[in-house]
Scaffold this active site. Structure first.
Site, PDB file in Angstrom:
ATOM      1  N   VAL A  92       0.841  -1.185   0.000  1.00 32.24           N
ATOM      2  CA  VAL A  92       0.000   0.000   0.000  1.00 32.24           C
ATOM      3  C   VAL A  92       0.883   1.244   0.000  1.00 32.24           C
ATOM      4  O   VAL A  92       1.855   1.312   0.743  1.00 32.24           O
ATOM      5  CB  VAL A  92      -0.977  -0.002   1.199  1.00 32.24           C
ATOM      6  N   SER A  93       0.578   2.185  -0.880  1.00 34.98           N
ATOM      7  CA  SER A  93       1.269   3.472  -0.956  1.00 34.98           C
ATOM      8  C   SER A  93       2.772   3.258  -1.183  1.00 34.98           C
ATOM      9  O   SER A  93       3.174   2.642  -2.162  1.00 34.98           O
ATOM     10  CB  SER A  93       0.983   4.285   0.312  1.00 34.98           C
TER      11      SER A  93
END
Length: 294
Positions: free
Chosen positions: A117-118
């Site tokens: 994520v990210s």
């Protein structure tokens, strides 16, 4: 007696971590705080190797591990983040992905489904590119192709760089909408997330930023042969949806799921929808190419 908000938050955190096995592992010359779920239980599914967002510790994503009870889950705090000791020397994507393979060897895991994520989405891409034989499928959430990304809102990015978001809960709560956007569900969900965060060390945070300086996956993604699920929020102030479209165009065997009203933390605000999509994607029958690779 009515529970206080703090007691409710502590109980939620304990619930999310109740099945985790926490160890300190020295691999690749680094000592890391590692959390695993259900690796000792029989499963017809591969474990998920998860790379977290910048500055985020294991507890921040523990509810996701709990929401996937039919498969193993592996996550670790980056050096200087959460419970991992302060880094002595910098690292980059190549060295950290190699370190992750040493951890998998230590845990007796050969192949994994990889998710990030990210900031961790960049690491997940790099792991799949660098170690294709150990990667079956790839899930990318709220992320980009790195240096060529379309930048987010300046106000959100400036607050993202402010270390007070980890140290000062009032600052985090005040600017939560500016930072993360999107539908956040109940206020308790927002406070649960804030309560789970542990401030990174300044050096740990800086080294994370430094690790991806100048990095991009864009030239290599068209040659990556991994089935990929891309999840993006259409109200993400930090990594705009356009980055998901770019990833979807670059990766040959990919699909893009847009979370309507989802900000940068749509894994929190749209958790049921995300988990259902992940399970459906991971449970699809393997193609001939995947079967050969396995």
């Amino acid at each position: 007696m009515t529970d206080t908000r703090e007691e409710v938050l502590d109980e939620a955190l304990d619930e999310a971590m109740r099945d985790a096995r926490i160890t300190m592992e020295t691999v690749g010359g680094r000592t890391l705080r590692v959390a695993t779920w259900r690796l000792d239980k029989p499963s017809k599914h591969l474990p998920i190797l998860f790379f977290n967002g910048i500055g985020a510790n294991i507890e921040a994503v523990a509810p996701l591990a709990e929401a996937l009870p039919d498969r193993g889950f592996i996550m670790f705090d980056m050096p200087g983040i959460g419970g991992s000791p302060e880094p002595v020397v910098p690292y980059n994507a190549w060295t950290m992905c190699w370190t992750a393979t040493q951890l998998l060897d230590r845990l007796g895991v050969d192949q994994v489904d990889v998710m990030g994520v990210s900031w961790g989405g960049a690491m997940a891409q790099h792991f799949a590119i660098q170690h294709p034989g150990r990667t079956r499928r790839l899930i990318l959430a709220a992320t980009s192709a790195g240096m060529v990304m379309i930048p987010g809102n300046i106000s959100s990015l400036s607050k993202m760089a402010d270390p007070r978001r980890y140290i000062d809960a009032a600052f985090m709560e005040e600017h939560f909408q500016t930072l993360y956007g999107g539908a956040l569900g109940k206020a308790l969900n927002k406070m649960e997330h804030i309560h789970r965060l542990k401030p990174p060390s300044p050096r740990g945070y800086f080294y994370q930023l430094l690790a991806m300086l100048g990095w991009t996956s864009a030239p290599v993604l068209p040659f990556m042969r991994k089935k990929t699920l891309i999840m993006m929020g259409d109200d993400d102030h930090i990594v705009p949806l356009t980055n998901g479209w770019l990833l979807d165009k670059l990766i040959p065997d990919s699909e893009l799921l847009v979370l309507r009203g989802g900000g940068h933390l749509f894994l929190l605000s749209h958790s049921d929808e995300c988990v259902a999509a992940m399970q459906r994607f991971l449970d699809e029958p393997d193609s001939q190419d995947e079967a050969k690779a396995a």
